[in-house]
Design an enzyme around this catalytic site. Structure first.
Site, PDB file in Angstrom:
ATOM      1  N   ALA A  64       0.856  -1.184   0.000  1.00 47.30           N
ATOM      2  CA  ALA A  64       0.000   0.000   0.000  1.00 47.30           C
ATOM      3  C   ALA A  64       0.889   1.230   0.000  1.00 47.30           C
ATOM      4  O   ALA A  64       2.034   1.183   0.469  1.00 47.30           O
ATOM      5  CB  ALA A  64      -0.875  -0.023   1.250  1.00 47.30           C
ATOM      6  N   GLY A 107       0.601  -5.098   0.905  1.00 48.39           N
ATOM      7  CA  GLY A 107      -0.655  -5.191   0.153  1.00 48.39           C
ATOM      8  C   GLY A 107      -0.443  -5.770  -1.241  1.00 48.39           C
ATOM      9  O   GLY A 107      -1.375  -6.350  -1.816  1.00 48.39           O
ATOM     10  N   GLU A 110      -0.455  -9.378  -0.706  1.00 51.04           N
ATOM     11  CA  GLU A 110      -1.838  -9.754  -0.362  1.00 51.04           C
ATOM     12  C   GLU A 110      -2.736  -9.771  -1.607  1.00 51.04           C
ATOM     13  O   GLU A 110      -3.664 -10.572  -1.696  1.00 51.04           O
ATOM     14  CB  GLU A 110      -2.384  -8.804   0.711  1.00 51.04           C
ATOM     15  CG  GLU A 110      -1.691  -9.019   2.065  1.00 51.04           C
ATOM     16  CD  GLU A 110      -2.042  -7.946   3.072  1.00 51.04           C
ATOM     17  OE1 GLU A 110      -1.617  -6.787   2.888  1.00 51.04           O
ATOM     18  OE2 GLU A 110      -2.744  -8.264   4.057  1.00 51.04           O
ATOM     19  N   GLU A 130       4.990  -5.093   6.807  1.00 54.61           N
ATOM     20  CA  GLU A 130       4.219  -4.067   7.526  1.00 54.61           C
ATOM     21  C   GLU A 130       4.674  -3.879   8.965  1.00 54.61           C
ATOM     22  O   GLU A 130       4.601  -2.784   9.516  1.00 54.61           O
ATOM     23  CB  GLU A 130       2.723  -4.434   7.518  1.00 54.61           C
ATOM     24  CG  GLU A 130       2.033  -4.247   6.176  1.00 54.61           C
ATOM     25  CD  GLU A 130       2.017  -5.493   5.331  1.00 54.61           C
ATOM     26  OE1 GLU A 130       2.895  -6.368   5.508  1.00 54.61           O
ATOM     27  OE2 GLU A 130       1.118  -5.599   4.481  1.00 54.61           O
TER      28      GLU A 130
HETATM   29  N1  CAA Z   1       4.560   3.269  -0.747  1.00 54.29           N
HETATM   30  C1  CAA Z   1       4.964   4.417  -1.301  1.00 54.29           C
HETATM   31  N2  CAA Z   1       6.097   4.560  -2.015  1.00 54.29           N
HETATM   32  C2  CAA Z   1       6.857   3.469  -2.176  1.00 54.29           C
HETATM   33  C3  CAA Z   1       6.507   2.223  -1.624  1.00 54.29           C
HETATM   34  C4  CAA Z   1       5.288   2.137  -0.886  1.00 54.29           C
HETATM   35  N3  CAA Z   1       4.837   0.995  -0.357  1.00 54.29           N
HETATM   36  N4  CAA Z   1       7.450   1.328  -1.935  1.00 54.29           N
HETATM   37  C5  CAA Z   1       8.375   1.991  -2.668  1.00 54.29           C
HETATM   38  N5  CAA Z   1       8.006   3.278  -2.812  1.00 54.29           N
HETATM   39  C6  CAA Z   1       8.727   4.342  -3.523  1.00 54.29           C
HETATM   40  C7  CAA Z   1       9.921   4.827  -2.733  1.00 54.29           C
HETATM   41  O1  CAA Z   1       9.536   5.775  -1.770  1.00 54.29           O
HETATM   42  C8  CAA Z   1      10.762   5.433  -3.842  1.00 54.29           C
HETATM   43  O2  CAA Z   1      10.223   6.685  -4.176  1.00 54.29           O
HETATM   44  P1  CAA Z   1      11.224   7.961  -4.436  1.00 54.29           P
HETATM   45  O3  CAA Z   1      12.026   7.531  -5.641  1.00 54.29           O
HETATM   46  O4  CAA Z   1      10.281   9.077  -4.709  1.00 54.29           O
HETATM   47  O5  CAA Z   1      12.043   8.089  -3.205  1.00 54.29           O
HETATM   48  C9  CAA Z   1      10.493   4.507  -5.036  1.00 54.29           C
HETATM   49  O6  CAA Z   1       9.270   3.821  -4.732  1.00 54.29           O
HETATM   50  C10 CAA Z   1      11.576   3.471  -5.222  1.00 54.29           C
HETATM   51  O7  CAA Z   1      11.764   2.797  -3.978  1.00 54.29           O
HETATM   52  P2  CAA Z   1      13.172   2.662  -3.245  1.00 54.29           P
HETATM   53  O8  CAA Z   1      14.069   3.814  -3.614  1.00 54.29           O
HETATM   54  O9  CAA Z   1      12.902   2.449  -1.795  1.00 54.29           O
HETATM   55  O10 CAA Z   1      13.707   1.357  -3.942  1.00 54.29           O
HETATM   56  P3  CAA Z   1      14.728   0.289  -3.339  1.00 54.29           P
HETATM   57  O11 CAA Z   1      15.041  -0.644  -4.458  1.00 54.29           O
HETATM   58  O12 CAA Z   1      15.847   0.923  -2.621  1.00 54.29           O
HETATM   59  O13 CAA Z   1      13.882  -0.514  -2.227  1.00 54.29           O
HETATM   60  C11 CAA Z   1      11.927  -1.659  -1.400  1.00 54.29           C
HETATM   61  C12 CAA Z   1      12.761  -1.263  -2.636  1.00 54.29           C
HETATM   62  C13 CAA Z   1      12.732  -2.595  -0.517  1.00 54.29           C
HETATM   63  C14 CAA Z   1      10.684  -2.388  -1.924  1.00 54.29           C
HETATM   64  C15 CAA Z   1      11.533  -0.398  -0.612  1.00 54.29           C
HETATM   65  O14 CAA Z   1      10.994   0.551  -1.528  1.00 54.29           O
HETATM   66  C16 CAA Z   1      10.509  -0.639   0.452  1.00 54.29           C
HETATM   67  O15 CAA Z   1      10.825  -1.155   1.497  1.00 54.29           O
HETATM   68  N6  CAA Z   1       9.197  -0.268   0.181  1.00 54.29           N
HETATM   69  C17 CAA Z   1       8.161  -0.365   1.146  1.00 54.29           C
HETATM   70  C18 CAA Z   1       7.673  -1.814   1.292  1.00 54.29           C
HETATM   71  C19 CAA Z   1       6.603  -1.904   2.372  1.00 54.29           C
HETATM   72  O16 CAA Z   1       6.840  -1.620   3.522  1.00 54.29           O
HETATM   73  N7  CAA Z   1       5.371  -2.344   1.963  1.00 54.29           N
HETATM   74  C20 CAA Z   1       4.256  -2.459   2.867  1.00 54.29           C
HETATM   75  C21 CAA Z   1       3.404  -1.235   2.781  1.00 54.29           C
HETATM   76  S1  CAA Z   1       2.147  -1.181   4.008  1.00 54.29           S
HETATM   77  C22 CAA Z   1       0.908  -2.151   3.429  1.00 54.29           C
HETATM   78  O17 CAA Z   1       0.972  -2.752   2.374  1.00 54.29           O
HETATM   79  C23 CAA Z   1      -0.300  -2.173   4.312  1.00 54.29           C
HETATM   80  C24 CAA Z   1      -1.275  -3.238   4.068  1.00 54.29           C
HETATM   81  O18 CAA Z   1      -1.293  -4.253   4.710  1.00 54.29           O
HETATM   82  C25 CAA Z   1      -2.352  -3.080   3.049  1.00 54.29           C
END
Ligand code: CAA
Length: 254
Positions: A64, A107, A110, A130
């Site tokens: 998400a 998500g 999921e 998460e």
């Molecule tokens: N939401 C918003 N933006 C996101 C995102 C997310 N879930 N995942 C990645 N992005 C964005 C980053 O902020 C980044 O944006 P900018 O270039 O503007 O800074 C861009 O995508 C590229 O990401 P990274 O620079 O972080 O890329 P990376 O290769 O270094 O890392 C990653 C990749 C490990 C996937 C890392 O992006 C990450 O950890 N993302 C979040 C993953 C996460 O925590 N997901 C769970 C979300 S909560 C959820 O899903 C709730 C639910 O149960 C429904």
């Protein structure tokens, strides 16, 4: 309706949905969920669509959209929940397949879990991170993951937030298949499923989905009613005649 966060493609009987916010690794926002909901509503009514593939531009989806969620209060969080859309996809009457490359996290994973069939390539990384954000999976992960891979493995993934590679995902039973090219392999699988009798396929999916929600006796009763109703279809006649005549059946969905 025009789509901003997804793109659609049709290959004969297969509908392909590509999640398309590559700048955010296809993070799922309100608009994307609204668009997914709309497509599944339309393709449910479209008899020419026999199977649907969900895939993503470069990555599947990194969860998400965290930017959207940062300042939510509990009411806003609940309104943002993907549960209605994901329930629609899970209950979709035709097979839904996930073609997974790159990140399928939170998500995003999921969303893959509500699909009937998951095929991933070597680039795939799956996880529910998460917990590292101070929350836990809220799009069905606490229910669907333990059903699929067992409570012990599900707790391991949810409590640790650890991301796993495709070999582990295969070993856990989280994906059906590892392929060199996830989308190409998924298209082939979807084409195979699209050639099966749609009514029998739909009823088999309903029985399997229901089996987890109702008690065993009711599930068997439901199965016998659904199974017997296949005998009201031309496809049952065609399937059995084709067997006896030693030829390939041509199913029409009637
Ligand atoms: N939401 C918003 N933006 C996101 C995102 C997310 N879930 N995942 C990645 N992005 C964005 C980053 O902020 C980044 O944006 P900018 O270039 O503007 O800074 C861009 O995508 C590229 O990401 P990274 O620079 O972080 O890329 P990376 O290769 O270094 O890392 C990653 C990749 C490990 C996937 C890392 O992006 C990450 O950890 N993302 C979040 C993953 C996460 O925590 N997901 C769970 C979300 S909560 C959820 O899903 C709730 C639910 O149960 C429904």
């Amino acid at each position: 309706m025009s789509y901003d966060c997804i793109s659609l493609n049709r290959r004969e009987k297969i509908g392909i949905i590509k999640l398309q916010r590559p700048e955010a690794l296809n993070a799922l926002n309100h608009q994307m969920i609204k668009e997914l909901d709309q497509v599944f509503m339309e393709w449910e009514a479209d008899e020419y669509v026999r199977a649907v593939i969900i895939t993503g531009e470069k990555n599947f989806a990194a969860g998400a959209d965290i930017n959207d969620m940062l300042d939510f209060n509990p009411e806003q969080a609940r309104a943002f929940s993907f549960r209605h859309c994901f329930a629609r996809i899970e209950a979709f009457s035709k097979p839904v397949l996930a073609a997974i490359s790159g990140f399928a996290l939170g998500g995003g994973m999921e969303l893959a879990l509500v699909c009937d069939w998951r095929i991933a390539d070597k680039t795939a990384r799956l996880g529910l991170p998460e917990i590292n954000l101070g929350i836990f999976p809220g799009a069905g992960g606490t229910l669907r993951l333990p059903r699929l891979i067992g409570a012990a493995r599900a707790k391991e993934m949810i409590f640790s937030g650890r991301t796993i590679n495709v070999e582990q995902a295969l070993q856990y039973g989280l994906i059906n298949q590892l392929a060199d090219d996830a989308l190409a392999e998924t298209i082939q699988t979807a084409e195979m499923l699209a050639s099966k009798p749609p009514v029998a396929l739909k009823l088999a999916k309903q029985c399997i989905n229901q089996a987890f929600d109702i008690d065993g006796t009711k599930a068997i009763e439901f199965e016998s009613i659904a199974w017997a109703s296949c005998f009201a279809t031309r496809d049952q006649q065609e399937g059995m005649k084709a067997f006896i005549e030693k030829r390939k059946p041509e199913f029409t969905g009637t």
